[in-house]
Design an enzyme around this catalytic site. Structure first.
Site, mmCIF file in Angstrom:
data_model
loop_
_atom_site.group_PDB
_atom_site.id
_atom_site.type_symbol
_atom_site.label_atom_id
_atom_site.label_comp_id
_atom_site.label_asym_id
_atom_site.label_seq_id
_atom_site.Cartn_x
_atom_site.Cartn_y
_atom_site.Cartn_z
ATOM 1 N N PRO A 28 0.833 -1.205 0.000
ATOM 2 C CA PRO A 28 0.000 0.000 0.000
ATOM 3 C C PRO A 28 0.862 1.247 0.000
ATOM 4 O O PRO A 28 1.788 1.370 0.802
ATOM 5 C CB PRO A 28 -0.798 -0.127 1.300
ATOM 6 C CG PRO A 28 0.059 -0.988 2.184
ATOM 7 C CD PRO A 28 0.763 -1.941 1.278
ATOM 8 N N MET A 29 0.571 2.163 -0.916
ATOM 9 C CA MET A 29 1.346 3.403 -1.033
ATOM 10 C C MET A 29 0.413 4.570 -1.293
ATOM 11 O O MET A 29 -0.317 4.578 -2.287
ATOM 12 C CB MET A 29 2.368 3.282 -2.164
ATOM 13 C CG MET A 29 3.485 2.277 -1.875
ATOM 14 S SD MET A 29 4.548 2.001 -3.302
ATOM 15 C CE MET A 29 3.482 0.930 -4.296
ATOM 16 N N GLN A 105 -6.873 -1.186 1.654
ATOM 17 C CA GLN A 105 -6.346 -0.980 3.003
ATOM 18 C C GLN A 105 -7.230 0.059 3.691
ATOM 19 O O GLN A 105 -7.380 1.177 3.208
ATOM 20 C CB GLN A 105 -4.902 -0.482 2.983
ATOM 21 C CG GLN A 105 -4.323 -0.377 4.393
ATOM 22 C CD GLN A 105 -2.982 0.330 4.447
ATOM 23 O OE1 GLN A 105 -2.915 1.538 4.276
ATOM 24 N NE2 GLN A 105 -1.921 -0.426 4.678
ATOM 25 N N HIS A 172 -4.927 -1.076 8.557
ATOM 26 C CA HIS A 172 -3.661 -0.413 8.843
ATOM 27 C C HIS A 172 -3.515 -0.264 10.355
ATOM 28 O O HIS A 172 -4.211 0.528 10.984
ATOM 29 C CB HIS A 172 -3.619 0.956 8.172
ATOM 30 C CG HIS A 172 -2.228 1.507 8.003
ATOM 31 N ND1 HIS A 172 -1.245 1.347 8.942
ATOM 32 C CD2 HIS A 172 -1.652 2.198 6.981
ATOM 33 C CE1 HIS A 172 -0.131 1.915 8.523
ATOM 34 N NE2 HIS A 172 -0.350 2.437 7.325
ATOM 35 N N GLY A 173 -2.584 -1.030 10.908
ATOM 36 C CA GLY A 173 -2.320 -0.948 12.342
ATOM 37 C C GLY A 173 -0.879 -0.604 12.637
ATOM 38 O O GLY A 173 -0.353 -0.972 13.695
ATOM 39 N N ALA A 174 -0.220 0.118 11.715
ATOM 40 C CA ALA A 174 1.217 0.363 11.811
ATOM 41 C C ALA A 174 1.536 1.856 11.749
ATOM 42 O O ALA A 174 0.653 2.706 11.700
ATOM 43 C CB ALA A 174 1.926 -0.365 10.665
ATOM 44 N N TYR A 177 -0.252 5.254 13.185
ATOM 45 C CA TYR A 177 -1.639 5.641 12.951
ATOM 46 C C TYR A 177 -2.520 5.110 14.082
ATOM 47 O O TYR A 177 -2.019 4.602 15.081
ATOM 48 C CB TYR A 177 -2.099 5.171 11.575
ATOM 49 C CG TYR A 177 -1.369 5.860 10.438
ATOM 50 C CD1 TYR A 177 -1.114 7.234 10.468
ATOM 51 C CD2 TYR A 177 -0.920 5.153 9.335
ATOM 52 C CE1 TYR A 177 -0.443 7.866 9.430
ATOM 53 C CE2 TYR A 177 -0.239 5.777 8.288
ATOM 54 C CZ TYR A 177 -0.002 7.134 8.348
ATOM 55 O OH TYR A 177 0.661 7.763 7.331
#
Length: 373
Positions: A28-29, A105, A172-174, A177
């Site tokens: 994901p970007m 995502q 997204h858990g990184a 965030y």
């Protein structure tokens, strides 16, 4: 056909209802090409080009769930509302028409919502304790009602993704965030059930997000969760300094319903616990797989000579050998590998690698962020 030295990259893999032709994932970007949060035909064709050039699984750029100030910049797509979801329906139809597999995502950036985001005085950034970073206040502390509404918004995003025809979903858990802000003791100072002195206690919010999503879509639809030790601007932070600490962090999430752990690190070849297994030891994804039994994705500076911080600062980086990556896949250290910048700059990267066309591999330059190539 790939040369024998690359065979490990091009083996099929099945995770529940998700059937992949190879082990390469488009990372994901964030791209910011969705005006008013709506992905258009240019976004659909951007993803289709990667699908028709043999990317095994595409994970979309981060998409905002239905919460105030859930995104950090304008142009980031929403994953709610009629117009954005119609746009995403077109995206997945184009990807499937090209033979690809894809998941959105879903994210909420928490206190990372800033000047160019949707945060306003009426809808401020929200986070576990109103902290952007250690001792840096920003926005407001989430109430238990806010938390419940956020869990529901993640769950609705999952339902919509399955309804639209996506093959999986990543949470997204990184990277500092929202979910990660609950994990980190420095940004989660809560004294209620969503805080706690231990990392295991602080997984409660993320585990409830996963449980709600799993209940909403049933047992067979795969759920991916992206995690990192590091945070944006805090690259040396470690959530877990030992395998035991990592197990207490990750197991509640897998038990809640996560099928695939997407383990983000800056350089995929670096060992997570070198004090235990040496400088050639397991990386983050390797330890996550060993400790939980979950399928894992590794990521970090794949196929390029420099890491992302230098390249996004404007330094051009050249293609690099994949030998170390292939060796790790052959040993089943992890199951999938996510590729970011190399695929951002060259939609044909996977096909070139498969055909042994090393001369055709391109350098990456930060200017490529300005277009949907």
């Amino acid at each position: 056909m790939p040369s024998s030295k690359l065979d490990a990259l091009f083996q099929p893999l099945t995770i529940k209802s998700l059937h992949l032709n190879n082990r390469i994932v488009m990372a994901p970007m964030t791209r910011k090409f969705s005006p008013q949060g709506v992905p258009g035909e240019d976004v659909a064709q951007y993803y289709r080009r990667r699908a028709e050039n043999d990317v095994g699984l595409i994970i979309s750029e981060g998409t905002a769930i239905n919460r105030p100030a859930a995104r950090n910049e304008q142009g980031v797509p929403f994953f709610y509302g009629d117009a954005p979801l119609t746009g995403w329906k077109n995206v997945i139809e184009e990807v499937h028409a090209a033979g690809g597999k894809m998941g959105p995502q879903l994210w909420h950036v928490g206190a990372m919502a800033g000047v160019d985001s949707d945060a306003t005085a009426d809808n401020p950034a929200e986070s576990p304790s109103g902290l952007l970073a250690p001792k840096i206040s920003h926005g407001v502390t989430m109430s238990e009602e806010d938390i419940a509404d956020t869990i529901a918004a993640f769950s609705q995003g999952m339902v919509d993704a399955k309804r639209l025809g996506f093959d999986t979903v990543e949470i997204h858990g990184a990277s500092g965030y929202l979910l990660d802000q609950f994990f980190w003791a420095e940004t989660n100072l809560r004294t209620d059930a969503y805080g706690g002195a231990t990392l295991k206690q602080r997984t409660r919010f993320a585990a409830e997000v996963v449980e709600s999503m799993r209940k909403a879509v049933g047992p067979d639809f795969p759920i991916i969760l992206r995690l990192s030790q590091w945070k944006i601007n805090y690259y040396d932070v470690r959530m877990a300094d030992t395998p035991d600490a990592m197990s207490k962090w990750l197991m509640p999430l897998v038990e809640a319903g996560v099928d695939i752990l997407h383990c983000s690190q800056r350089r995929f070849w670096e060992p997570e616990f070198p004090q235990i297994d040496g400088k050639e030891g397991l990386n983050f994804a390797g330890w996550a797989k060993k400790l939980t039994g979950a399928t894992t994705i590794s990521v970090g500076s794949v196929g390029l000579s420099g890491e992302f911080t230098s390249s996004f600062a404007g330094e051009s980086v050249r293609p690099a050998s994949l030998d170390n990556l292939v060796q790790r896949l052959e040993k089943d250290e992890f199951d999938l590998i996510a590729v970011g910048r190399a695929l951002l700059g060259d939609p044909q990267w996977v096909r070139k690698v498969r055909e042994g066309n090393t001369e055709g591999l391109k350098d990456f330059n930060v200017s490529e962020l300005s277009t949907l190539f």
